[in-house]
Scaffold this active site. Structure first.
Site, PDB file in Angstrom:
ATOM      1  CG  HIS A  10      -0.263  -0.050   2.527  1.00 18.40           C
ATOM      2  ND1 HIS A  10       0.159  -1.234   3.081  1.00 18.40           N
ATOM      3  CD2 HIS A  10       0.111   0.921   3.399  1.00 18.40           C
ATOM      4  CE1 HIS A  10       0.752  -0.992   4.236  1.00 18.40           C
ATOM      5  NE2 HIS A  10       0.735   0.319   4.457  1.00 18.40           N
ATOM      6  CG  HIS A  50       0.945   5.668   4.039  1.00 23.71           C
ATOM      7  ND1 HIS A  50       0.246   5.634   5.224  1.00 23.71           N
ATOM      8  CD2 HIS A  50       1.677   4.524   4.007  1.00 23.71           C
ATOM      9  CE1 HIS A  50       0.563   4.519   5.880  1.00 23.71           C
ATOM     10  NE2 HIS A  50       1.434   3.838   5.162  1.00 23.71           N
TER      11      HIS A  50
HETATM   12  P1  AMP Z   1       2.104   0.877   7.261  1.00 19.81           P
HETATM   13  O1  AMP Z   1       1.955  -0.632   7.168  1.00 19.81           O
HETATM   14  O2  AMP Z   1       3.016   1.307   8.387  1.00 19.81           O
HETATM   15  O3  AMP Z   1       2.474   1.508   5.969  1.00 19.81           O
HETATM   16  O4  AMP Z   1       0.724   1.506   7.659  1.00 19.81           O
HETATM   17  C1  AMP Z   1      -0.500   0.862   7.738  1.00 19.81           C
HETATM   18  C2  AMP Z   1      -1.544   1.938   7.899  1.00 19.81           C
HETATM   19  O5  AMP Z   1      -2.804   1.315   7.890  1.00 19.81           O
HETATM   20  C3  AMP Z   1      -1.447   2.771   9.159  1.00 19.81           C
HETATM   21  O6  AMP Z   1      -1.296   4.145   8.808  1.00 19.81           O
HETATM   22  C4  AMP Z   1      -2.764   2.512   9.882  1.00 19.81           C
HETATM   23  O7  AMP Z   1      -3.274   3.671  10.510  1.00 19.81           O
HETATM   24  C5  AMP Z   1      -3.648   2.050   8.751  1.00 19.81           C
HETATM   25  N1  AMP Z   1      -4.724   1.133   9.085  1.00 19.81           N
HETATM   26  C6  AMP Z   1      -4.657   0.047   9.904  1.00 19.81           C
HETATM   27  N2  AMP Z   1      -5.847  -0.598   9.929  1.00 19.81           N
HETATM   28  C7  AMP Z   1      -6.667   0.084   9.094  1.00 19.81           C
HETATM   29  C8  AMP Z   1      -8.018  -0.078   8.685  1.00 19.81           C
HETATM   30  N3  AMP Z   1      -8.792  -1.076   9.138  1.00 19.81           N
HETATM   31  N4  AMP Z   1      -8.555   0.822   7.811  1.00 19.81           N
HETATM   32  C9  AMP Z   1      -7.799   1.855   7.344  1.00 19.81           C
HETATM   33  N5  AMP Z   1      -6.523   2.060   7.701  1.00 19.81           N
HETATM   34  C10 AMP Z   1      -5.957   1.194   8.557  1.00 19.81           C
END
Ligand code: AMP
Length: 141
Positions: free
Chosen positions: A103, A105
């Site tokens: 993913h 951001h």
């Molecule tokens: P990362 O794996 O560090 O790139 O980030 C994962 C992101 O997913 C974080 O910013 C979380 O706040 C976000 N996140 C975790 N669970 C959910 C969810 N159910 N829906 C939307 N965002 C999420």
């Protein structure tokens, strides 16, 4: 590298097993609001094809999803009146990845406003759905 876990939270969102504040979907990608936004309008964009991150992803999948990342970044800057946008993407836990489905951001940035730290607390549902509506409208134009 560790194998892809089909029970990660984004895989569940892609299968419709848990809800998300979705803003964009096409054959290849899905975008939804980050529930712990580091700025107003923080959005996540992921390919539908499974991979843990950029290290095991098919280059064609990355190429398709990055186009959606650009589309969302431009729409988010417009929708939220932002002064710019940070695009981030983490690969494996030591690099900061916490959810192991590739993913990106998109974090709209505002002049003089630092990124909010991750508190581990979900933002208010009404705020997130309001932001999703704003971004959906901008993406539809
Ligand atoms: P990362 O794996 O560090 O790139 O980030 C994962 C992101 O997913 C974080 O910013 C979380 O706040 C976000 N996140 C975790 N669970 C959910 C969810 N159910 N829906 C939307 N965002 C999420």
């Amino acid at each position: 590298m560790t194998a892809y876990d089909p029970d990660n939270i984004f895989a569940k969102i892609l299968r419709g097993e848990i809800p998300a504040y979705k803003v964009y979907e096409d054959d290849d990608a899905l975008a939804f609001m980050d529930v712990m936004p580091q700025s107003d309008g923080h959005t996540l964009i992921l390919p539908k094809v499974p991979s843990r991150n950029i290290l095991d992803a098919d280059p064609d999948v990355v190429a398709k999803v990055i186009k959606v990342v650009q589309k969302v970044a431009k729409a988010a800057v417009n929708a939220f009146g932002a002064d710019g946008a940070t695009v981030m993407q983490f690969n494996e836990a030591p690099a900061g990845q916490t959810v192991f489905h590739l993913h990106f951001h998109v974090v709209p940035r505002y002049l003089g406003v630092p990124l909010r730290p991750h508190t581990g607390k979900m933002a208010d549902a009404a705020l997130l759905s309001g932001h999703a509506d704003k971004l959906k409208a901008a993406l539809a134009t």
